[in-house]
Design a protein around this motif. Structure first.
Motif, PDB file in Angstrom:
ATOM      1  N   GLY A 155       0.788  -1.230   0.000  1.00 28.67           N
ATOM      2  CA  GLY A 155       0.000   0.000   0.000  1.00 28.67           C
ATOM      3  C   GLY A 155       0.815   1.271   0.000  1.00 28.67           C
ATOM      4  O   GLY A 155       0.251   2.369   0.043  1.00 28.67           O
ATOM      5  N   TYR A 197       3.901   7.468  -0.524  1.00 25.43           N
ATOM      6  CA  TYR A 197       2.493   7.795  -0.761  1.00 25.43           C
ATOM      7  C   TYR A 197       1.638   6.547  -0.541  1.00 25.43           C
ATOM      8  O   TYR A 197       2.034   5.443  -0.908  1.00 25.43           O
ATOM      9  N   ASP A 198       0.437   6.761   0.046  1.00 25.54           N
ATOM     10  CA  ASP A 198      -0.455   5.619   0.252  1.00 25.54           C
ATOM     11  C   ASP A 198      -1.276   5.355  -1.010  1.00 25.54           C
ATOM     12  O   ASP A 198      -1.096   6.017  -2.047  1.00 25.54           O
ATOM     13  N   ASP A 199      -2.185   4.393  -0.932  1.00 26.56           N
ATOM     14  CA  ASP A 199      -2.973   4.000  -2.104  1.00 26.56           C
ATOM     15  C   ASP A 199      -3.860   5.115  -2.638  1.00 26.56           C
ATOM     16  O   ASP A 199      -4.325   5.057  -3.779  1.00 26.56           O
ATOM     17  N   HIS A 200      -4.119   6.117  -1.800  1.00 21.38           N
ATOM     18  CA  HIS A 200      -4.960   7.249  -2.217  1.00 21.38           C
ATOM     19  C   HIS A 200      -4.123   8.424  -2.730  1.00 21.38           C
ATOM     20  O   HIS A 200      -4.665   9.493  -3.011  1.00 21.38           O
ATOM     21  N   GLY A 201      -2.803   8.215  -2.804  1.00 30.42           N
ATOM     22  CA  GLY A 201      -1.923   9.277  -3.287  1.00 30.42           C
ATOM     23  C   GLY A 201      -1.558  10.288  -2.230  1.00 30.42           C
ATOM     24  O   GLY A 201      -0.973  11.334  -2.547  1.00 30.42           O
ATOM     25  N   LYS A 202      -1.858   9.989  -0.967  1.00 30.78           N
ATOM     26  CA  LYS A 202      -1.530  10.925   0.110  1.00 30.78           C
ATOM     27  C   LYS A 202      -0.085  10.724   0.541  1.00 30.78           C
ATOM     28  O   LYS A 202       0.382   9.599   0.741  1.00 30.78           O
ATOM     29  N   HIS A 224       1.223   6.629  10.238  1.00 37.20           N
ATOM     30  CA  HIS A 224       2.001   5.601   9.531  1.00 37.20           C
ATOM     31  C   HIS A 224       3.313   5.270  10.232  1.00 37.20           C
ATOM     32  O   HIS A 224       4.225   4.715   9.608  1.00 37.20           O
TER      33      HIS A 224
END
Length: 278
Positions: A155, A197-202, A224
């Motif tokens: 992720g 970056y996470d799966d949402h692009g954050k 995180h």
């Protein structure tokens, strides 16, 4: 300003010669890596307000220089060094500058140069002298870096940072100050870096490279932490910088024992104490 001494600008065309005088000072925070950084920055941005100065025009004898950089922050960055047997010429060069208080920040200088900054503080600051932050200066040897493996958790994607990330980075940077976002933008724009970056692009973690050539602004969001992202990004950046042929160094605030343990656990060794003063 002293009547006998004056600061003379070193032409940018001679910065490589100055840098090469410091080739054996490749782990010094204001040695080879620092000068090389600004050579690259002015190549990318000739309008950058960076000026390298020498005492009375003589820099080739002992490499004494003072470098001032305006990064659109309230205080200009000040870098200096000397290869002389003592700090006399470096101190004389600093004394030729304009008023220090509320004008300059001494950026990441080593313990050898601290007596010069202490003297300037006693002589030119009206209160208790500049506020000094102490850090441990770490180095990772190439043979250690070569053993690093990079595997992001599920992720998480590692990418170069975007300029748009500067606001999020600056917002939670413990050492942020008025205008520091402009400094963060310069680091993103001109130096190697990495963001997680996470799966949402954050953006959830990041590590940048400071003008002195070291790792810097390492941060992991609370959401995180305990995923190993800090050490992952340090290893990633170490391999990236080592691939450029540069030494891998990093300052860690002396009181930040958790970060120090992390750096030491992955193989960094303490080689000096480094300071920031403004």
């Amino acid at each position: 300003m002293s009547e006998e001494n004056a600061l003379i600008e070193i032409p940018r065309s001679d910065w490589t010669k100055l840098r090469d005088l410091y080739v054996h000072k490749d782990t010094d925070p204001q040695g080879y890596l620092c000068i090389n950084n600004f050579i690259k920055w002015v190549e990318k941005d000739p309008e950058l307000k960076a000026t390298c100065l020498s005492l009375n025009g003589d820099w080739e004898t002992d490499g004494t220089f003072v470098l001032t950089v305006d990064l659109e922050t309230p205080l200009k960055h000040l870098y200096f060094n000397t290869l002389g047997d003592n700090l006399d010429r470096a101190i004389k060069a600093l004394e030729c500058l304009e008023s220090f208080e509320k004008k300059y920040t001494f950026f990441g200088f080593c313990s050898r140069l601290k007596p010069a900054v202490d003297l300037i503080g006693r002589k030119y600051y009206t209160d208790k002298g500049p506020l000094i932050v102490e850090t441990i200066w770490y180095r990772a040897r190439k043979e250690v870096i070569d053993t690093f493996t990079i595997e992001a958790p599920s992720g998480i994607t590692l990418l170069n940072l975007a300029l748009e990330d500067a606001e999020a980075i600056n917002e939670i940077w413990p050492h942020r100050s008025p205008g520091s976002i402009n400094f963060v933008r310069k680091l993103i724009k001109y130096n190697v870096n990495v963001g997680a970056y996470d799966d949402h692009g954050k953006l959830v973690a990041w590590c940048l490279r400071l003008p002195i050539g070291s790792l810097g602004l390492l941060q992991v969001l609370e959401s995180h932490k305990r995923l190993g992202l800090g050490s992952l990004l340090v290893k990633f950046m170490a391999k990236k910088i080592s691939a450029l042929g540069d030494q891998v160094v990093a300052p860690v605030v002396t009181k930040n024992t958790a970060s120090r343990r992390m750096f030491e656990k992955i193989g960094f060794e303490a080689i000096d104490t480094t300071y920031w003063a403004d």
